[in-house]
Enzyme design. Structure first.
Site, PDB file in Angstrom:
ATOM      1  N   HIS A   1       0.857  -1.175   0.000  1.00 33.25           N
ATOM      2  CA  HIS A   1       0.000   0.000   0.000  1.00 33.25           C
ATOM      3  C   HIS A   1       0.897   1.229   0.000  1.00 33.25           C
ATOM      4  O   HIS A   1       1.880   1.294   0.747  1.00 33.25           O
ATOM      5  CB  HIS A   1      -0.945   0.004   1.209  1.00 33.25           C
TER       6      HIS A   1
ATOM      7  N   ASP B   1       1.130   4.167   1.165  1.00 32.12           N
ATOM      8  CA  ASP B   1       1.587   4.914   2.334  1.00 32.12           C
ATOM      9  C   ASP B   1       2.696   4.187   3.089  1.00 32.12           C
ATOM     10  O   ASP B   1       3.214   4.706   4.083  1.00 32.12           O
ATOM     11  CB  ASP B   1       0.410   5.229   3.272  1.00 32.12           C
TER      12      ASP B   1
END
Length: 316
Positions: free
Chosen positions: A64, A66
């Site tokens: 992901h 982030d």
């Protein structure tokens, strides 16, 4: 052992928090390790006491953005900083394709050796100071935790005993440390008689995004430190129209209490819990603490924690 939190926000950066990144250092070591590398991690490193020139290894918990969008900038800046120490990136399937694509399209010539290793659950790796095992978590994509067991200290010499016999620190100490017997004033000194009991290495888990902290099972039992996400309070999570696979403060507290975790640092804080909202991070702290009796911290960006050999975590 020191942990420097470089990013503690969930999903996106805020004015208070950047996205996920954590630096780990071991005593008497000339390098450090980075766990996750969200966007702008290189900016956070510059604002910390850490140096990209001493960074040797990066671990990515899951794919992901982030947690890994900061890699291209950090890798490129490393060259511009003339930091040519080889670097290894460990990550799930997909990290190799991502980095090779970015480096190819940008025509980047890093000027240093970059090794990319894709792991799977239950893989183990051996490093100078510790061993690391990859543990599967439960999230919307494959996500992993890293169980880190520091090496035991097994060759510490009883210096007080040797000094009492008139032997000051010298090359003979080194021979004893290697398990060799020595001769002092015509008398044989056996290494086993001057070696202290082993000092157990510390243990910790650094977890990626995860909706079930109990999935870590026996690895949590008597562990020195758990670093785990705490994205929502239970009430806020229950009122989400679309359920996202993250851990609530209530569930986290209950699990770590049941498994006798000694120290907990909660991170990956949802942006709704901020200094200007009606609910700050205190609601997360209080909900965990209601269920957990151990040492608890809610991490902020640039917080530094020390995990001592006494298994106590202190904020520096």
């Amino acid at each position: 052992m020191k942990l420097t939190f470089l990013g503690t926000s969930a999903g996106k950066p805020t004015k208070e928090r950047n996205v996920s990144a954590l630096g780990v250092e071991f005593e008497q070591d000339n390098k450090w390790y980075l766990f996750d590398c969200g966007e702008a991690t290189q900016h956070q490193i510059m604002r910390s006491r850490l140096s990209s020139g001493k960074l040797e290894t990066i671990f990515i918990t899951h794919m992901h953005g982030d947690h890994y969008y900061g890699l291209p900038g950090l890798l490129s800046s490393k060259k511009l900083d003339t930091a040519f120490r080889p670097l290894t990136v460990y990550g799930p399937k997909g990290i190799k394709k991502f980095l090779e694509c970015v480096l190819d399209v940008s025509l980047a010539n890093l000027g240093y050796e970059l090794k990319i290793i894709e792991f799977k659950a239950d893989d183990s790796f051996v490093f100078d100071k510790f061993t690391l095992k990859v543990l599967a978590l439960e999230h919307s994509v494959e996500s992993f935790a890293f169980y880190i067991k520091e090496n035991d200290i097994t060759n510490k010499i009883n210096e007080k005993k040797l000094r009492a016999m008139g032997l000051e620190p010298s090359a003979l100490y080194g021979k004893l440390q290697k398990g060799n017997n020595i001769i002092l004033q015509g008398k044989e000194l056996k290494a086993v008689d001057f070696t202290l009991e082993p000092i157990p290495g510390r243990s910790l888990i650094i977890a990626g995004d995860n909706c079930r902290p109990d999935i870590l099972g026996r690895y949590l039992e008597e562990i020195d430190l758990l670093v785990h996400e705490c994205t929502y309070t239970q009430e806020d999570y229950d009122h989400l129209q679309v359920k996202i696979m993250h851990t609530t403060a209530k569930e986290l507290g209950m699990v770590v209490q049941k498994r006798s975790v000694k120290n907990l640092i909660a991170s990956h804080i949802n942006p709704r819990y901020n200094k200007n909202s009606t609910e700050g991070v205190e609601v997360l702290y209080n909900e965990i603490k209601h269920n957990y009796k151990g040492r608890l911290f809610i991490a902020n960006d640039f917080d530094i924690y020390r995990l001592g050999r006494n298994s106590i975590v202190e904020k520096l």
